[in-house]
Design an enzyme around this catalytic site. Sequence first.
Site, PDB file in Angstrom:
ATOM      1  N   THR A   1      53.072  19.183  50.878  1.00  0.00           N
ATOM      2  CA  THR A   1      54.095  20.545  50.283  1.00  0.00           C
ATOM      3  C   THR A   1      54.676  21.025  49.106  1.00  0.00           C
ATOM      4  O   THR A   1      55.763  19.468  48.866  1.00  0.00           O
ATOM      5  CB  THR A   1      54.879  20.423  51.807  1.00  0.00           C
ATOM      6  OG1 THR A   1      55.496  21.695  51.770  1.00  0.00           O
ATOM      7  CG2 THR A   1      55.257  19.297  52.072  1.00  0.00           C
TER       8      THR A   1
ATOM      9  N   ASP B   1      55.523  19.837  57.520  1.00  0.00           N
ATOM     10  CA  ASP B   1      56.097  19.628  59.482  1.00  0.00           C
ATOM     11  C   ASP B   1      54.918  19.985  60.587  1.00  0.00           C
ATOM     12  O   ASP B   1      54.638  19.722  61.267  1.00  0.00           O
ATOM     13  CB  ASP B   1      57.548  20.296  59.386  1.00  0.00           C
ATOM     14  CG  ASP B   1      57.529  21.228  59.038  1.00  0.00           C
ATOM     15  OD1 ASP B   1      59.215  21.932  58.801  1.00  0.00           O
ATOM     16  OD2 ASP B   1      57.198  22.534  58.922  1.00  0.00           O
TER      17      ASP B   1
ATOM     18  N   ASP C   1      60.720  19.680  51.509  1.00  0.00           N
ATOM     19  CA  ASP C   1      61.264  19.875  53.020  1.00  0.00           C
ATOM     20  C   ASP C   1      61.615  18.935  53.963  1.00  0.00           C
ATOM     21  O   ASP C   1      61.008  19.581  55.515  1.00  0.00           O
ATOM     22  CB  ASP C   1      61.283  21.509  53.604  1.00  0.00           C
ATOM     23  CG  ASP C   1      60.084  21.640  54.018  1.00  0.00           C
ATOM     24  OD1 ASP C   1      59.529  23.048  54.490  1.00  0.00           O
ATOM     25  OD2 ASP C   1      59.223  20.783  53.548  1.00  0.00           O
TER      26      ASP C   1
ATOM     27  N   ARG D   1      45.812  26.619  58.196  1.00  0.00           N
ATOM     28  CA  ARG D   1      46.181  26.685  59.774  1.00  0.00           C
ATOM     29  C   ARG D   1      46.009  27.435  60.686  1.00  0.00           C
ATOM     30  O   ARG D   1      45.456  27.993  61.289  1.00  0.00           O
ATOM     31  CB  ARG D   1      48.013  27.251  59.257  1.00  0.00           C
ATOM     32  CG  ARG D   1      48.342  27.760  58.055  1.00  0.00           C
ATOM     33  CD  ARG D   1      49.768  28.632  57.461  1.00  0.00           C
ATOM     34  NE  ARG D   1      49.368  28.617  56.762  1.00  0.00           N
ATOM     35  CZ  ARG D   1      50.353  27.833  55.798  1.00  0.00           C
ATOM     36  NH1 ARG D   1      50.777  26.946  56.287  1.00  0.00           N
ATOM     37  NH2 ARG D   1      50.843  27.322  54.789  1.00  0.00           N
TER      38      ARG D   1
ATOM     39  N   GLY E   1      49.672  24.746  54.181  1.00  0.00           N
ATOM     40  CA  GLY E   1      49.732  24.805  52.518  1.00  0.00           C
ATOM     41  C   GLY E   1      49.143  23.959  51.824  1.00  0.00           C
ATOM     42  O   GLY E   1      49.450  22.828  51.581  1.00  0.00           O
TER      43      GLY E   1
ATOM     44  N   ASP F   1      56.987  22.291  49.168  1.00  0.00           N
ATOM     45  CA  ASP F   1      58.541  22.684  49.681  1.00  0.00           C
ATOM     46  C   ASP F   1      60.169  22.058  49.908  1.00  0.00           C
ATOM     47  O   ASP F   1      60.409  21.933  49.718  1.00  0.00           O
ATOM     48  CB  ASP F   1      58.255  23.483  50.691  1.00  0.00           C
ATOM     49  CG  ASP F   1      57.378  24.774  51.442  1.00  0.00           C
ATOM     50  OD1 ASP F   1      57.080  24.642  52.544  1.00  0.00           O
ATOM     51  OD2 ASP F   1      57.431  25.682  50.419  1.00  0.00           O
TER      52      ASP F   1
ATOM     53  N   ARG G   1      59.334  28.017  51.737  1.00  0.00           N
ATOM     54  CA  ARG G   1      59.436  28.440  53.423  1.00  0.00           C
ATOM     55  C   ARG G   1      60.978  28.748  53.044  1.00  0.00           C
ATOM     56  O   ARG G   1      61.767  29.694  53.084  1.00  0.00           O
ATOM     57  CB  ARG G   1      58.639  27.631  54.192  1.00  0.00           C
ATOM     58  CG  ARG G   1      58.682  27.931  55.135  1.00  0.00           C
ATOM     59  CD  ARG G   1      57.541  27.084  56.038  1.00  0.00           C
ATOM     60  NE  ARG G   1      56.499  27.030  55.251  1.00  0.00           N
ATOM     61  CZ  ARG G   1      55.564  27.796  55.815  1.00  0.00           C
ATOM     62  NH1 ARG G   1      55.905  28.437  56.779  1.00  0.00           N
ATOM     63  NH2 ARG G   1      54.326  27.245  55.313  1.00  0.00           N
TER      64      ARG G   1
HETATM   65  O1  F6P Z   1      54.687  25.767  52.807  1.00  0.00           O
HETATM   66  C1  F6P Z   1      53.840  25.986  52.034  1.00  0.00           C
HETATM   67  C2  F6P Z   1      54.081  27.898  51.810  1.00  0.00           C
HETATM   68  O2  F6P Z   1      53.572  27.490  49.849  1.00  0.00           O
HETATM   69  C3  F6P Z   1      55.715  28.517  51.484  1.00  0.00           C
HETATM   70  O3  F6P Z   1      56.472  27.322  49.795  1.00  0.00           O
HETATM   71  C4  F6P Z   1      55.001  29.209  51.814  1.00  0.00           C
HETATM   72  O4  F6P Z   1      56.043  30.609  52.560  1.00  0.00           O
HETATM   73  C5  F6P Z   1      54.117  29.904  52.677  1.00  0.00           C
HETATM   74  O5  F6P Z   1      53.867  27.593  52.239  1.00  0.00           O
HETATM   75  C6  F6P Z   1      52.842  30.300  52.166  1.00  0.00           C
HETATM   76  O6  F6P Z   1      52.084  30.272  53.553  1.00  0.00           O
HETATM   77  P1  F6P Z   1      50.739  30.919  52.912  1.00  0.00           P
HETATM   78  O7  F6P Z   1      49.602  30.570  51.804  1.00  0.00           O
HETATM   79  O8  F6P Z   1      50.229  30.706  54.435  1.00  0.00           O
HETATM   80  O9  F6P Z   1      50.867  32.419  52.711  1.00  0.00           O
END
Ligand code: F6P
Length: 326
Positions: free
Chosen positions: A129, A106, A133, A75, A14, A131, A175
């Site tokens: 990130t 992570d 986290d 990803r 992300g 998050d 997340r």
């Molecule tokens: O890890 C960052 C994040 O924005 C999280 O907060 C969220 O759950 C996820 O990525 C969303 O992923 P995507 O952009 O693939 O929908």
Amino acid sequence: MTKFNRIGVLTSGGDAPGMNAAIRAVVRSSLFAGVKVSGVVRGYDGLVNGNFIEMTSRKVSNIIHRGGTVLKSARSDAFKTKDGRYLAYRNLVEEGIEALIVIGGDGTFTGARIFSEEYDFPVVGIPGTIDNDLYGTDMTIGFDTALNTVVEAVDKIRDTASSHERLFFVEVMGRDAGFIALRSGISTGAEAVFIPEVHTELEEFEDYLVNGAKELKSSNIVIVAEGDELGGAFKLADKVKAKFPQYEMRVTILGHIQRGGSPSAYDRYIASRFGVAAVDALLDDQRSIMVGLKHKEIVHIPLSQTIKHHKEADKNLMDLIKILNF
Ligand code: F6P
């Protein structure tokens, strides 16, 4: 000290506001040390497909204030395979890249660690990130900006919630961690916050609503982390509606606005420090580590530790929400 001729830099997973400031710092500090830099386009997919661009000092000017990542991100499923990583290794060697700096979360660090062990390839990670986290660092790039984006949005929602005397459920990202929800809950004066780290006592919240009504409290804002055990804001609102049909309720999912926007001064600052620290670490023979921030000091954390441990939001801060809404 190791003398590299060329290193690579990529953003993966992300995206997060401030990643461009980190890319800029990696490129500028590498060139300052006489090391050339190849940018990898679209994260690990770019490694697998051999998608590189020459990073010059000019290439990274005028990006420190921009959200997103100029190197794009993805990803990558291909990099999760042995064949994919072999292709990546071959492309790195062909490009003359001798070490890698990866900016991400992570998932990104998990891939980096496997690759680094498989090919004995020098890798250093930068925590990027929204998050926040990641174990081993107090702050990750993008968290501060995402937080301010949420606070701005919730302040707007507070205006309409007060005008219409409504109960709002606002779902935020994170997340399976509650950092964004908890910090934004305290910063916006939210009446309640639901996070994955704390078992949700719905009765407690319902009691709070009842008491609030007695005191003629007209509007309520509830912040819900997307990873909360109740399954998010819509499910929580349905449960509360079933018991309190008299409340006018609305649900807002903030979604991907939390991932964008011009990075805050703080995110630009830590991203710049992390970028320089990551290059210094590589030149100082550090391998398979993440650079982090502990009490304002740069620290080096083994990627294995960062991946193994799960960083949780501080449950004690939940007490603050109760005290501040008394
Ligand atoms: O890890 C960052 C994040 O924005 C999280 O907060 C969220 O759950 C996820 O990525 C969303 O992923 P995507 O952009 O693939 O929908």
